[in-house]
Structures are given as structure tokens and as C-alpha cells.
Design an enzyme around this catalytic site. Structure first.
Site, PDB file in Angstrom:
ATOM      1  N   ASP A  61      -0.387   0.219  -2.901  1.00  0.00           N
ATOM      2  CA  ASP A  61       0.462   1.223  -3.535  1.00  0.00           C
ATOM      3  C   ASP A  61      -0.105   2.594  -3.170  1.00  0.00           C
ATOM      4  O   ASP A  61      -1.150   2.695  -2.534  1.00  0.00           O
ATOM      5  CB  ASP A  61       0.564   0.998  -5.041  1.00  0.00           C
ATOM      6  CG  ASP A  61      -0.737   1.246  -5.761  1.00  0.00           C
ATOM      7  OD1 ASP A  61      -1.690   1.712  -5.109  1.00  0.00           O
ATOM      8  OD2 ASP A  61      -0.808   0.975  -6.964  1.00  0.00           O
TER       9      ASP A  61
ATOM     10  N   ASP B 294       5.235  -6.675  -8.467  1.00  0.00           N
ATOM     11  CA  ASP B 294       3.785  -6.736  -8.672  1.00  0.00           C
ATOM     12  C   ASP B 294       3.512  -6.393 -10.121  1.00  0.00           C
ATOM     13  O   ASP B 294       4.262  -5.620 -10.719  1.00  0.00           O
ATOM     14  CB  ASP B 294       3.045  -5.734  -7.759  1.00  0.00           C
ATOM     15  CG  ASP B 294       3.156  -4.315  -8.290  1.00  0.00           C
ATOM     16  OD1 ASP B 294       4.182  -3.674  -8.037  1.00  0.00           O
ATOM     17  OD2 ASP B 294       2.238  -3.862  -8.997  1.00  0.00           O
TER      18      ASP B 294
END
Ligand SMILES: [Zn+2]
Length: 358
Positions: free
Chosen positions: A78, A260
Site C-alpha cells: 500500500d 486486504d
């Protein structure tokens, strides 16, 4: 139809898929052999935490973070934006958000800039299979004006991130996927605008960013619908941080295909285990409203039950140990309890995704 396959260095993954959070390059209590055995296809690492903690020479030596972790599956990184900005807003770290990037003040007379370019550059060094651009997180309590500003900065950063990505991957045969992040809070016109502008810049997929939960922890799916409706075919749609089983089911029905979250492992460590309401894996029916339950291995529960936690699971815990033994392990506070429960929950999620893909 959104993208159905996630191709990466070592293979391909059928979507939808769930990527548990290996924030600092590890899933707490587990090693990657454990993770592999849960049939988890990939993990997500946190760029900001690794940028701060990882010895930079590691990546030169190993080539990428996957090799360093001895993990054959896919890795998504990320941008780290959500973590930095929430830590700044909570006062855990000192910093400011400006067009230049996130400015950090780690000590007296020290100034560090975590810019969109730096985030991309570090993710390319991590050698992950999907790279996520830095975005300006819209606070859920934002006024329309504030939300609009966060969208404008998100778009400014997205353009710069794309340029940096193109520069750093120029001439490369295999490039990681690049994901833009949609902001705008609950203002649907801003979500639509952000989605359309990101698509114009051009990405492989988009993430549903921000904090989609209301004060009661319920999700407002209207913004997910707007994002999905305005995203072209063949895109990845990532529900960032979306992890409750029923929320994943709903998001998949709206076209989302990557997820996620810390829920399976964090809940596992706290003795909360997800179990399908079915006798066997074949009989699981996720179309039913109550397709799962939560088994709680709390300290006060008895240790006499000799049945497995779930008969619709084939994980190490369910194949080898009883409910009673797991309760005993939680009662005495042994770390094995947390390991077994995390393994079980990750297998619950991989089964859930298998069912959603069929
Ligand atoms: Zn199990």
C-alpha cells in the site's frame, strides 16, 4: 466484468482474492510456511512502516521483499498514506499534509518528506506485484469543502505518482500493477469525479479509499457502487481495509475483486474464530444470510469439548486439535493458541474467496 486474474512474478491468482496484512513483512504469530498452507494467495505489506524500519541494503541484496520473506505468493504494497495520516491526526507522530507530500518532524530540527514520488520509488524497490499511489485520506467528518480539497490533492498526487512510476519502469518488460485510490468521503459527486479523473490518468485498478464505516461500524456501500459504475472493464477494484465476511460478499457483488484486512489474524489472536454454518466445505452456502458464525475461545469456557472448531475447514487446527484443547491454550495464554486461530481464520478467508469465485 472487472479483472478476473492477478498475474505476478511466480504465477497467477483467480479473483476475487483476499490479501491479509503482513504490515512489517510478517503476519504476527505466523511464518510464511503457515500462510502458504492456508492457501492464501498473497499478502499486503505497508510501505510507510517498511520505509521506516527496513534496512535499505536488504532490498539490494535480495532483490525484492518477497524473496527476503521467502514468500512465493503475490505481494501488494500500500502507499502508507492511511497509516501516516491517521497517526498524524491522532497525534502519535508529528507531521503536516501539504501538496509537496507528508511532512514529518521526527526530532528537533529534523524534517522528512514522504512524497508521492518517494512512496512509488520505495515500492518499486520493494519489488511488489501491485503498487498503490499515495492519496490524501478524506476524514469521515470532513465538510464538503475539506473533502473536495482532499480529492484535489489525491488527483495531484496521482498524476505525479503515475509520472514517477512511468519514469522508474521505462523499458521494463514486466511492470507491477499500479492502483489509484478514490477519495471523497460520503459525497457521491466527489467520488464520481475522483473515479473519472483517475481513470483519465490511467491505472490498472482503483482502490476504495477513506474510511467507509459509520460510527456504528456499518459500511455505506453507495460510494462503492459509484466507484464500480464509473470504472472500466478489466480494472482491479480493491476494497482497502474491507474485511468482514458479509462486507466482502457485498463488495464482490458490486464488482470488487481484491481485499486486504487485519481482521482474520487480529481476531484470531483474540480468540475469535470464523466458522461456516455447514457440515463440510462442499456444503457451504454463502448465499444464505447467516452463512457463518463466530466461535469464541474465551478464558471462561470449558476445555472438555473434543470436536473440532469447524467441520467445514481443513486447516491444521481443525484437522488435528479439538475445541477443548484450543480453549486450554487460550486459557494459559500460550502463543500457539494465537498461531492456530490465525491459521484457521486465514483458511476461512481463502475458502470464502474460493466460494465467491465459483
Ligand atoms: Zn480450521
Amino acid at each position: 466484468m472487472k479483472q478476473k486474474l492477478f498475474r505476478y512474478k511466480n504465477g497467477e491468482i483467480s479473483l476475487p482474492a483476499f490479501f491479509p496484512d503482513a504490515t512489517r513483512g510478517v503476519i504476527k504469530m505466523l511464518d510464511f510456511k503457515d500462510v502458504e498452507e492456508t492457501k492464501t494467495p498473497g499478502v499486503l505489506v505497508n510501505t510507510f512502516h517498511l520505509w521506516q524500519k527496513l534496512d535499505k541494503k536488504v532490498l539490494e541484496k535480495y532483490g525484492n521483499i518477497g524473496k527476503f520473506m521467502s514468500w512465493e505468493g503475490a505481494v501488494i504494497s500500500d502507499s502508507g498514506g492511511f497509516q501516516i495520516m491517521s497517526q498524524i491526526k491522532k497525534g502519535i507522530i508529528k507531521g503536516k499534509i501539504k501538496d509537496e507530500g507528508v511532512i514529518l518532524y521526527p526530532g528537533k530540527n529534523k524534517r522528512l518528506v514522504f512524497s508521492p514520488e518517494e512512496s512509488i520509488c520505495f515500492q518499486i524497490k520493494l519489488g511488489t506485484d501491485m503498487v498503490i499511489v499515495l492519496d490524501d485520506f478524506t476524514d469521515p467528518k470532513s465538510s464538503y469543502k475539506e473533502a473536495k480539497e482532499s480529492v484535489e490533492r489525491t488527483l495531484l498526487w496521482a498524476r505525479r505518482s503515475k509520472e514517477e512510476f512511468e519514469k522508474l519502469t521505462k523499458g521494463r518488460k514486466e511492470k507491477p500493477y499500479l492502483l489509484g485510490v478514490v477519495q471523497g468521503g460520503e459525497y457521491l459527486d466527489l467520488r464520481k469525479l475522483c473515479t473519472k479523473e483517475l481513470v483519465k490518468i490511467g491505472f490498472d485498478g482503483l482502490g476504495w479509499g477513506g474510511w467507509p464505516f459509520d460510527e456504528k461500524g456499518k459500511i455505506n456501500f453507495a460510494s462503492a457502487e459509484v466507484i464500480s459504475e464509473n470504472t472500466p472493464k478489466g480494472y482491479f477494484l480493491h476494497g482497502l481495509g474491507i474485511g468482514k465476511p458479509e462486507d466482502i460478499v457485498k463488495c464482490v457483488s458490486l464488482g470488487f475483486n481484491i481485499f486486504d484486512c487485519v481482521i482474520p489474524t487480529r481476531d484470531g489472536r483474540h480468540g475469535r474464530l470464523f466458522t461456516f454454518n455447514a457440515d463440510s466445505i462442499n456444503k457451504i452456502d454463502i448465499k444464505k444470510k447467516n452463512f457463518y458464525s463466530v466461535f469464541t475461545a474465551d478464558k471462561d469456557s470449558n476445555s472438555l469439548e473434543d470436536s473440532p472448531v469447524s467441520t467445514s475447514c481443513d486447516c491444521l487446527l481443525c484437522k488435528k486439535y479439538s475445541k477443548g484443547y484450543l480453549r486450554h491454550l487460550f486459557k494459559i495464554g500460550d502463543v500457539t493458541a494465537m498461531r492456530l486461530a490465525s491459521i484457521h481464520n486465514l483458511r476461512f478467508y481463502s475458502i470464502l474467496m474460493e466460494k465467491l469465485g465459483t
